[in-house]
Design an enzyme around this catalytic site. Structure first.
Site, PDB file in Angstrom:
ATOM      1  N   ASN A 142       0.872  -1.175   0.000  1.00 23.13           N
ATOM      2  CA  ASN A 142       0.000   0.000   0.000  1.00 23.13           C
ATOM      3  C   ASN A 142       0.909   1.225   0.000  1.00 23.13           C
ATOM      4  OD1 ASN A 142      -1.776   2.070   0.515  1.00 23.13           O
ATOM      5  ND2 ASN A 142      -2.278   1.428   2.597  1.00 23.13           N
ATOM      6  N   TRP A 143       1.034   1.845  -1.154  1.00 17.97           N
ATOM      7  CA  TRP A 143       1.978   2.960  -1.287  1.00 17.97           C
ATOM      8  C   TRP A 143       1.439   4.259  -0.691  1.00 17.97           C
ATOM      9  CZ3 TRP A 143       4.230   2.552  -6.969  1.00 17.97           C
ATOM     10  CH2 TRP A 143       4.926   1.333  -7.089  1.00 17.97           C
ATOM     11  N   LYS A 144       0.171   4.277  -0.370  1.00 16.91           N
ATOM     12  CA  LYS A 144      -0.469   5.504   0.146  1.00 16.91           C
ATOM     13  C   LYS A 144      -0.213   6.661  -0.822  1.00 16.91           C
ATOM     14  CE  LYS A 144      -0.168   3.471   4.658  1.00 16.91           C
ATOM     15  NZ  LYS A 144      -0.065   3.601   6.103  1.00 16.91           N
TER      16      LYS A 144
ATOM     17  N   GLY B  42       2.407   2.595  10.649  1.00 18.86           N
ATOM     18  CA  GLY B  42       3.374   3.666  10.451  1.00 18.86           C
ATOM     19  C   GLY B  42       4.107   4.080  11.722  1.00 18.86           C
TER      20      GLY B  42
ATOM     21  N   GLU C  29      -5.443  -4.620  10.747  1.00 18.63           N
ATOM     22  CA  GLU C  29      -4.447  -3.572  10.921  1.00 18.63           C
ATOM     23  C   GLU C  29      -4.737  -2.779  12.190  1.00 18.63           C
ATOM     24  OE1 GLU C  29      -2.419  -2.505   6.966  1.00 18.63           O
ATOM     25  OE2 GLU C  29      -4.156  -1.211   7.186  1.00 18.63           O
TER      26      GLU C  29
ATOM     27  N   GLY D 106       2.779  -0.993   4.276  1.00 20.92           N
ATOM     28  CA  GLY D 106       2.832   0.422   3.900  1.00 20.92           C
ATOM     29  C   GLY D 106       4.254   0.852   3.630  1.00 20.92           C
ATOM     30  N   GLY D 107       4.861   1.525   4.607  1.00 24.69           N
ATOM     31  CA  GLY D 107       6.193   2.111   4.463  1.00 24.69           C
ATOM     32  C   GLY D 107       7.221   1.207   3.799  1.00 24.69           C
TER      33      GLY D 107
ATOM     34  N   GLU E 139      -6.879   5.049   7.704  1.00 27.03           N
ATOM     35  CA  GLU E 139      -6.617   6.463   7.374  1.00 27.03           C
ATOM     36  C   GLU E 139      -7.827   7.086   6.679  1.00 27.03           C
ATOM     37  OE1 GLU E 139      -2.900   5.838   5.345  1.00 27.03           O
ATOM     38  OE2 GLU E 139      -1.960   5.316   7.255  1.00 27.03           O
TER      39      GLU E 139
ATOM     40  N   SER F 203       3.316  -1.771  10.319  1.00 25.91           N
ATOM     41  CA  SER F 203       4.770  -1.807  10.527  1.00 25.91           C
ATOM     42  C   SER F 203       5.417  -3.143  10.168  1.00 25.91           C
ATOM     43  CB  SER F 203       5.119  -1.387  11.958  1.00 25.91           C
ATOM     44  OG  SER F 203       4.692  -0.044  12.193  1.00 25.91           O
TER      45      SER F 203
HETATM   46  P1  PGA Z   1       2.736   0.567   7.577  1.00 25.19           P
HETATM   47  O1  PGA Z   1       1.280   0.764   6.924  1.00 25.19           O
HETATM   48  O2  PGA Z   1       3.275  -0.747   7.051  1.00 25.19           O
HETATM   49  O3  PGA Z   1       3.533   1.745   7.099  1.00 25.19           O
HETATM   50  O4  PGA Z   1       2.559   0.527   9.041  1.00 25.19           O
HETATM   51  C1  PGA Z   1       0.414  -0.319   6.779  1.00 25.19           C
HETATM   52  C2  PGA Z   1      -0.878   0.157   6.193  1.00 25.19           C
HETATM   53  O5  PGA Z   1      -1.327   1.260   6.513  1.00 25.19           O
HETATM   54  O6  PGA Z   1      -1.515  -0.552   5.375  1.00 25.19           O
END
Ligand code: PGA
Length: 257
Positions: A11-13, A179, A173, A240-241, A103, A219
């Site tokens: 998930n690149w956001k 994050g 999640e 994500g990250g 989010e 994370s």
């Molecule tokens: P993160 O994000 O790996 O940066 O914690 C996960 C997500 O929001 O899907």
């Protein structure tokens, strides 16, 4: 027996323009081999602006990387300025659509009812929704994690034909782990993933429940993925990250090596 194949979703956001996105997917592609694709499905979910470029890249180079979207509107078309519909995504060969990410729930006011409508729109367009659920830190500390997650899953799946539930992926999640560099304990995540599977069972049947992919997100990185994948009810990750770094995301995909 189940036929759950691990699913790794990046998930690149709101990161990377379309030129950067092309480079990232090329790098990822060079780091993966046939055995990796046989062992896990790999999906990247970039911002909408990169979907067309990545669709062409993936098709031209015959990459076994799937395209995902991070959001969708529930109507097929109409006067909804700024929105994108499920049929539009389907036309771009998008296979997975994230719905109900925390989010979006937090910053854009998405309720369980809205998430449910989006999930149904994705199914109607013959794509796979990735339904995100998870508790806040406050809720966890109050011992409410299970209730919150169960009620989010039940609400989103309300009104979905029990057989169609088999087309849904659910990502656990915990909001406090997103994050933050702070993950859930693999045991705790595995427990909630099991509860999610039970909740799916309650609205479908045992075959659907045992075949539903349940992901962990929050994370996840190259160093901790193995611990999560070792849990019986965890079938993959929503990353994500760490998915913004093709090297690290590739290591996550090939966690079993
Ligand atoms: P993160 O994000 O790996 O940066 O914690 C996960 C997500 O929001 O899907």
């Amino acid at each position: 027996m189940t036929d759950r194949k691990p699913l790794m979703v990046g998930n690149w956001k709101m990161n990377a323009n379309h030129l950067e996105a092309i480079q990232m997917v090329q790098k990822l592609f060079y780091r993966l081999d046939l055995e990796d694709y046989d062992r896990a499905d790999v999906v990247v979910a970039p911002p909408f602006t990169s979907l067309r470029s990545l669709q062409i890249l993936i098709e031209t180079d015959h990459m076994r990387i799937g395209l995902g979207a991070q959001n969708v509107h529930w109507q097929e078309s109409g006067a909804f300025t700024g929105e994108v519909s499920a049929p539009m995504l389907k036309k771009l060969d998008v296979g997975h659509v994230i719905v109900g990410h925390s989010e979006r729930r937090e910053h854009f006011g998405e309720t369980d009812a809205i998430v449910g409508k989006k999930l149904k729109a994705v199914l109607a367009a013959e794509m796979t929704p990735i339904l995100c659920v998870g508790e806040t830190l406050e809720q966890r500390e109050a011992g409410e994690a299970e209730t919150v997650v169960t009620s989010q899953v039940t609400a989103a799946l309300k009104g979905v034909d029990p057989l169609d539930v088999s087309g849904v992926v659910i990502a656990y999640e915990p909001i406090w782990a997103i994050g933050t560099g702070r993950t859930a304990l693999p045991d705790d995540a595995g427990l909630i993933a099991g509860i999610i599977r039970e909740t799916v069972l309650n609205v479908s049947n045992s075959e659907v429940a045992s075949n539903t992919n349940v992901l962990y997100g929050g994370s996840v990185n190259a160093g901790n993925i193995k611990d999560f994948m070792a849990k019986e009810h965890i079938d993959g990750a929503l990353v994500g990250g760490a998915s913004l770094d093709p090297d690290q995301f590739a290591t996550i995909v090939r966690y079993w090596r």
